[in-house]
Scaffold this active site. Structure first.
Site, PDB file in Angstrom:
ATOM      1  N   GLU A   1      43.754  17.710  28.300  1.00 21.00           N
ATOM      2  CA  GLU A   1      42.027  18.031  28.036  1.00 21.00           C
ATOM      3  C   GLU A   1      41.211  16.897  27.801  1.00 21.00           C
ATOM      4  O   GLU A   1      41.470  16.196  26.755  1.00 21.00           O
ATOM      5  CB  GLU A   1      41.757  19.037  27.278  1.00 21.00           C
TER       6      GLU A   1
ATOM      7  N   LYS B   1      36.557  23.948  33.793  1.00 20.94           N
ATOM      8  CA  LYS B   1      36.615  25.148  32.979  1.00 20.94           C
ATOM      9  C   LYS B   1      35.672  26.054  32.980  1.00 20.94           C
ATOM     10  O   LYS B   1      34.396  26.003  32.851  1.00 20.94           O
ATOM     11  CB  LYS B   1      36.726  24.701  31.470  1.00 20.94           C
TER      12      LYS B   1
ATOM     13  N   CYS C   1      42.471  24.568  27.626  1.00 25.39           N
ATOM     14  CA  CYS C   1      42.451  24.697  26.312  1.00 25.39           C
ATOM     15  C   CYS C   1      42.758  26.310  25.990  1.00 25.39           C
ATOM     16  O   CYS C   1      43.605  26.642  26.558  1.00 25.39           O
ATOM     17  CB  CYS C   1      40.824  24.516  25.871  1.00 25.39           C
TER      18      CYS C   1
END
Lengths: 507, 170
Positions: A272, A336, A385
């Site tokens: 990430e 995301k 995440c």
């Protein structure tokens, strides 16, 4: 001991909750639950009313989550001068709303055992069912934070995880709470049940794992772990140096993969926001990244994606995964979609007087779960995440061939946090019957196969790469088909059984 | 004029050193680097020569608290940083201002295992390049800037600063 339990039930509940957190990763001290759960049930059995049971439950939950989430405090150490005042408040602040959820199983257990001395079957069954219900609720309320799930306590090995393919991590929590509470009925009753339960569980898991595993895909995965400390990660003058480290590791890793498997497609994976440059919009960065890939290589990289306003200011930001081939052509990307409140955007903007989000611009959310398709590689579901911690919510409408989790756990240093995050990702692999590939900026990077077996690892705080074949997908599991309905059905069954036993007057 | 500031002496200008106002805004600088003004001027001169530019700039040598205030006020970043550059608007008589914080310079030098003087020279060069329009937002810019820095520092007799070290890394 009995006197102490009687004298300070609130304090005892708090301590029992904290001690129960020892069962969670990375310690996995499961036997502690055989002491804490029965003790908590016997405390509850003496509650004077609903309000007292709710209160003790909240105290148990508070102890449990403060102990389980102490590692959140690490994130403040990266800028202690600004956040020193939050240090004593951060973990308790997050634990507070989570603690409220624990009031439910405490009240239910008290209610089920009311009017009878001691702890009976009804209280044990209802407690386990309500515990699981409260865990499931936690996954949804307040944007959802299904962390510290009891089922993750088994993630130290793949054998005890196997039932998750049917009932998910919540089903494991149900089984765990049930077995751990049994000694409350007396060891004479509990011991044979416990031993036979665990034996069945273990042998069943071992039998499942002895079945032929799906064949590996042809593709080779290269995990790249740059291990940049969080305080340097956004240091502007370090951008190129950070980028060069990722390039160097990628060059070495893909070269090794190319030697190991001639002809196979090669997938280099960066964690990430690993790219310090806006990889999706920076042609020079794309050219440099493409230059270290072998001809049949593709890079999947975490990067911030930006959109500028006409005045040249940054208008919108996304936390993204982008793909890039050896010719330097950008392929499909993913933004995301489940953002971290306070971490990536400020909820209730304007109402809260502090601003925690770094950089001053909130991230925007992408459209949600999907399967990305690249040539010659099975389709995959990208998870950035903590998107990986949500059971039953890791795939889009079409079943992918594997799960990809990219993360940056550097915020949490060498603490329980990264291990708990890893445990959650292992559960997703078993639940869905899909291999899970995970690239973490400072570790732990991992490849799990569709049964949760570990195939490659780069440890916490290590710098380097790991090469492994991409494992194949298993057949769709019951959990991947029915999702959270399975554990919901199981907990309702156990709960109803408990309520039925309540109606039987004791002789 | 602030106490401790100095105007470029005739000797230095005669030696072909650039026109730099060094403002000592915090104690300790002179103890850390006895010939700090001359060092700064040498770094700026080499940078301007490398980039084929000329002009005047002001160098503020201050402490962490002050640089944090500047960083918060001008960039909304609430932290002490090693160097801040304030390019002057186009058409000004000066190139702009550069500010450095002693505490950060010392800490970074220590962490990187380099002499304070070397790190100081590097940051002055870096800040001056910013005034001349260099940046490191994109990979291409960052590479140009780093190459220029390495080239200028070689001329100043300082080793390449971009052989980075990493704390916490093997």
């Amino acid at each position: 001991m009995r006197n102490f339990l009687n004298a300070r039930p609130g304090l005892v509940s708090l301590l029992l909750g904290a001690a129960s957190a020892l069962a969670l990763p990375p310690l996995h001290l499961l036997p502690v639950l055989l002491l804490t759960f029965p003790a908590f049930l016997s405390v509850l059995a003496r509650a004077g009313g609903a309000r007292q049971a709710l209160w003790w439950g909240a105290l148990f939950g508070f102890g449990h989550h403060v102990a389980g989430l102490y590692w959140l405090t690490h994130a403040l150490f990266t800028d202690l001068a600004t956040w020193f005042w939050l240090v004593p408040l951060a973990a308790p602040g997050v634990a507070l709303p989570l603690a409220a959820f624990m009031a439910l199983p405490a009240w239910a257990a008290w209610r089920a055992g009311r009017g009878r001395p001691g702890v009976g079957w009804a209280a044990v069954l209802v407690f386990a069912a309500a515990w699981t219900a409260s865990e499931m609720l936690r996954g949804f309320l307040f944007t959802g934070f299904p962390w510290n799930l009891l089922g993750t306590a088994w993630a130290f090995h793949e054998i005890p995880l196997q039932p998750a393919a049917f009932v998910g991590v919540h089903g494991l929590s149900l089984l765990t709470a049930l077995l751990a509470a049994l000694p409350a009925l007396g060891w004479r009753v509990a011991t044979p049940l416990l031993l036979s339960g665990l034996a069945l569980w273990g042998s069943g898991g071992a039998w499942v794992l002895r079945q032929p595993a799906p064949e590996d895909s042809a593709a080779q995965v290269v995990l790249v772990q740059g291990n940049i400390p969080q305080d340097l990660k956004w240091e502007e003058t370090q951008r190129l140096a950070i980028f060069q480290r990722y390039l160097q590791l990628t060059r070495e890793g893909t070269a090794e993969a190319a030697q190991a498997a001639p002809e196979a497609p090669i997938l280099a994976i960066w964690p990430e926001t690993a790219s310090p440059f806006l990889l999706a919009q920076d042609p020079d960065a794309q050219r440099l990244a493409a230059s270290v890939l072998p001809e049949r290589g593709v890079l999947l990289a975490g990067t911030v994606r930006a959109e500028w306003s006409p005045e040249g200011r940054i208008a919108r930001l996304w936390n993204s995964l982008v793909s890039l081939d050896a010719a330097g052509t950008m392929g499909p990307a993913y933004d995301k979609s489940h953002l971290v409140p306070f971490g990536e955007y400020m909820p209730l903007r304007g109402l809260i007087p502090i601003r925690v989000v770094t950089g001053g611009v909130d991230f925007s959310a992408g459209p949600g779960r999907q399967t990305l398709e690249l040539p010659r590689i099975p389709g995959f579901s990208p998870l950035i995440c903590y998107e990986v911690i949500f059971p039953g919510r890791v795939t889009g409408p079409t079943r992918p061939g594997w799960l990809l989790n990219i993360t940056n756990d550097a915020w949490f240093g060498h603490s329980a946090g990264p291990y708990q995050h890893l445990a959650a990702s292992r559960l997703r692999a078993v639940e869905e019957g899909l291999p899970l590939v995970r690239a973490a900026q400072t570790g732990i990077s991992i490849v799990y196969d569709a049964s949760g077996r570990e195939r490659a690892r780069i440890g916490l705080g290590e710098t380097g790469f790991a090469v492994a074949p991409l494992p194949g997908a298993g057949a769709p599991t019951p959990f991947s088909r029915w999702g959270l309905w399975v554990p919901l059905g199981a907990l309702l069954g156990v709960g109803i059984l408990g309520m039925a036993l309540r109606r039987r007057r004791p002789d | 004029m602030e106490p401790g500031s100095s105007l470029p002496g005739g000797a230095e200008l005669a030696a072909g050193l650039a026109d730099v106002d060094v403002v000592l805004g915090a104690p300790g600088w002179r103890a850390a680097l006895p010939r700090v003004e001359t060092l700064a001027r040498r770094a700026v001169t080499a940078t301007l020569a490398d980039q084929g530019a000329n002009g005047h700039l002001t160098l503020l040598l201050t402490d962490d608290a002050e640089i944090r205030r500047l960083n918060t006020g001008f960039r909304g970043k609430e932290k002490a940083t090693n160097v801040l550059s304030f390019p002057a608007p186009y058409g000004s008589l000066t190139l702009g201002d550069v500010a450095l914080a002693l505490g950060v310079v010392r800490r970074e030098a220590l962490a990187e295992g380099r002499a304070v003087q070397d790190h100081f020279l590097h940051l002055v060069v870096h800040g001056t390049l910013h005034l001349l329009g260099h940046d490191h937002l994109s990979a291409g810019e960052a590479m140009l800037m780093e190459r220029a820095e390495a080239r200028i520092l070689r001329r100043l007799g300082v080793g390449n600063p971009w052989r980075t070290r990493w704390r916490g890394a093997a």
